[in-house]
Design an enzyme around this catalytic site. Sequence first.
Site, PDB file in Angstrom:
ATOM      1  N   LYS A 180       0.847  -1.215   0.000  1.00 23.71           N
ATOM      2  CA  LYS A 180       0.000   0.000   0.000  1.00 23.71           C
ATOM      3  C   LYS A 180       0.865   1.241   0.000  1.00 23.71           C
ATOM      4  O   LYS A 180       2.027   1.205   0.426  1.00 23.71           O
ATOM      5  CB  LYS A 180      -0.941   0.030   1.202  1.00 23.71           C
ATOM      6  N   PRO A 205       9.061  -3.960  -0.181  1.00 27.14           N
ATOM      7  CA  PRO A 205      10.248  -3.569   0.579  1.00 27.14           C
ATOM      8  C   PRO A 205      10.030  -3.647   2.090  1.00 27.14           C
ATOM      9  O   PRO A 205       8.946  -3.343   2.582  1.00 27.14           O
ATOM     10  CB  PRO A 205      10.500  -2.113   0.167  1.00 27.14           C
ATOM     11  N   ALA A 235      10.449  -2.608   5.974  1.00 28.95           N
ATOM     12  CA  ALA A 235      10.580  -1.334   6.718  1.00 28.95           C
ATOM     13  C   ALA A 235      10.617  -0.164   5.746  1.00 28.95           C
ATOM     14  O   ALA A 235      11.361   0.796   5.924  1.00 28.95           O
ATOM     15  CB  ALA A 235      11.809  -1.336   7.630  1.00 28.95           C
ATOM     16  N   SER A 291       2.475  -5.686   7.529  1.00 34.71           N
ATOM     17  CA  SER A 291       1.015  -5.732   7.694  1.00 34.71           C
ATOM     18  C   SER A 291       0.380  -6.598   6.624  1.00 34.71           C
ATOM     19  O   SER A 291      -0.581  -7.332   6.888  1.00 34.71           O
ATOM     20  CB  SER A 291       0.414  -4.326   7.599  1.00 34.71           C
ATOM     21  N   ASP A 342      -2.273  -0.882  10.015  1.00 33.28           N
ATOM     22  CA  ASP A 342      -2.441  -1.009   8.560  1.00 33.28           C
ATOM     23  C   ASP A 342      -2.971  -2.378   8.133  1.00 33.28           C
ATOM     24  O   ASP A 342      -3.254  -2.586   6.955  1.00 33.28           O
ATOM     25  CB  ASP A 342      -1.095  -0.786   7.860  1.00 33.28           C
TER      26      ASP A 342
HETATM   27  O1  C5P Z   1      -0.170   0.016  14.511  1.00 30.76           O
HETATM   28  P1  C5P Z   1       1.262  -0.261  14.215  1.00 30.76           P
HETATM   29  O2  C5P Z   1       1.825  -1.348  15.086  1.00 30.76           O
HETATM   30  O3  C5P Z   1       1.566  -0.471  12.776  1.00 30.76           O
HETATM   31  O4  C5P Z   1       2.035   1.045  14.614  1.00 30.76           O
HETATM   32  C1  C5P Z   1       3.425   1.062  14.802  1.00 30.76           C
HETATM   33  C2  C5P Z   1       3.770   2.279  15.641  1.00 30.76           C
HETATM   34  O5  C5P Z   1       3.514   3.479  14.889  1.00 30.76           O
HETATM   35  C3  C5P Z   1       2.966   2.422  16.904  1.00 30.76           C
HETATM   36  O6  C5P Z   1       3.565   1.728  17.958  1.00 30.76           O
HETATM   37  C4  C5P Z   1       3.003   3.920  17.127  1.00 30.76           C
HETATM   38  O7  C5P Z   1       4.227   4.307  17.702  1.00 30.76           O
HETATM   39  C5  C5P Z   1       2.975   4.480  15.722  1.00 30.76           C
HETATM   40  N1  C5P Z   1       1.626   4.844  15.265  1.00 30.76           N
HETATM   41  C6  C5P Z   1       1.032   5.980  15.777  1.00 30.76           C
HETATM   42  N2  C5P Z   1      -0.222   6.343  15.351  1.00 30.76           N
HETATM   43  C7  C5P Z   1      -0.864   5.615  14.416  1.00 30.76           C
HETATM   44  C8  C5P Z   1      -0.284   4.462  13.862  1.00 30.76           C
HETATM   45  C9  C5P Z   1       0.980   4.096  14.309  1.00 30.76           C
HETATM   46  O8  C5P Z   1       1.604   6.661  16.634  1.00 30.76           O
HETATM   47  N3  C5P Z   1      -2.074   6.014  14.002  1.00 30.76           N
END
Ligand code: C5P
Length: 310
Positions: A14, A102, A104, A111, A144
């Site tokens: 995405k 890719p 990271a 995701s 995501d």
């Molecule tokens: O949800 P996910 O595990 O992909 O998010 C990774 C990190 O990105 C979270 O731990 C947070 O630090 C940050 N994040 C955020 N706000 C969001 C999505 C992600 O702060 N809406």
Amino acid sequence: MQFHDAVRVRVPAKINLALAVGPRRGDGFHDLTSVFQAVSVYDELTAVASPDNRITLVMSGRGSEDLPTDEQNLAVRAAMLLRERHGTSELGVDLRIHKDIPIAGGMAGGSGDAAAALLACNELWQLDLNLDELRDLGAEIGSDVPFSVLGGNAVGTGRGERLTPLDERGALHWVFALAHGGLSTPGVYRVFDELAAAGRITPDPTLPAGALAELISGDPERTAAVLRNDLCAPALELRPELAETLAVTGDGVLASHLCGSGPTVAFLCRDEASALALMQRLSDTSLVRDVVHGIGPVPGPVTVHEAAHP
Ligand code: C5P
């Protein structure tokens, strides 16, 4: 019978056509408006029923040697969560993932693998969850993951997990410039907070009226004019050299844009010819690790049942 089945899922990457980020919430996440688009760069996951209750993972493909294969891996976590909530303790699975998305890179590779694992194990273990249930479960793994289950175009609110599907029009030509090394999403959000505290950016999780219609018009010029990514400033703090990639232009190159929390840079091109010419130009520089062409939007994950190899 079940042990001879294999399920294969091809899941797209995405990009965020818009990522409007608000202030940090009490739970550490940020409210945002994210306009997601699935693009034609794919990971492929194969799930084979295990004769015992182990959940194993083997990975291949682009950069996969850098990834964990234990429960730190989102695909393994997804299979474990699905089994814990809806299965029985004797269920097991051997997962294989071939990566092209890719790692990271801000394109939801992890995701996507989690979404693929949910879809595949749901079929393999005959759990019969519907897509809404799988999306809800996916939200527990990452913000995501629900979009990776859905695909196409969608707008996400909350922390990105509350989705409204959008029309799919047109076929945008993207070139993805893969950077050397990755960026940590929590790290980029942390710098976002620092920039906000210093008054250098103003968090705002809303999109201007009319921007959404332009973003999904399917018209490359109109889309290019309203692309937005509020994580670009913090990503540039961490990786100033990305500015050089973002500054690359060319005939028919309409915009450059950071993918999610980066460091992949996406270029929106007028057509395939300008995309291919840009790929050549980028490949001739030392700015990028690799270049990939993709089209968006594309439908979400495709699931295929196969007989397992004896
Ligand atoms: O949800 P996910 O595990 O992909 O998010 C990774 C990190 O990105 C979270 O731990 C947070 O630090 C940050 N994040 C955020 N706000 C969001 C999505 C992600 O702060 N809406």
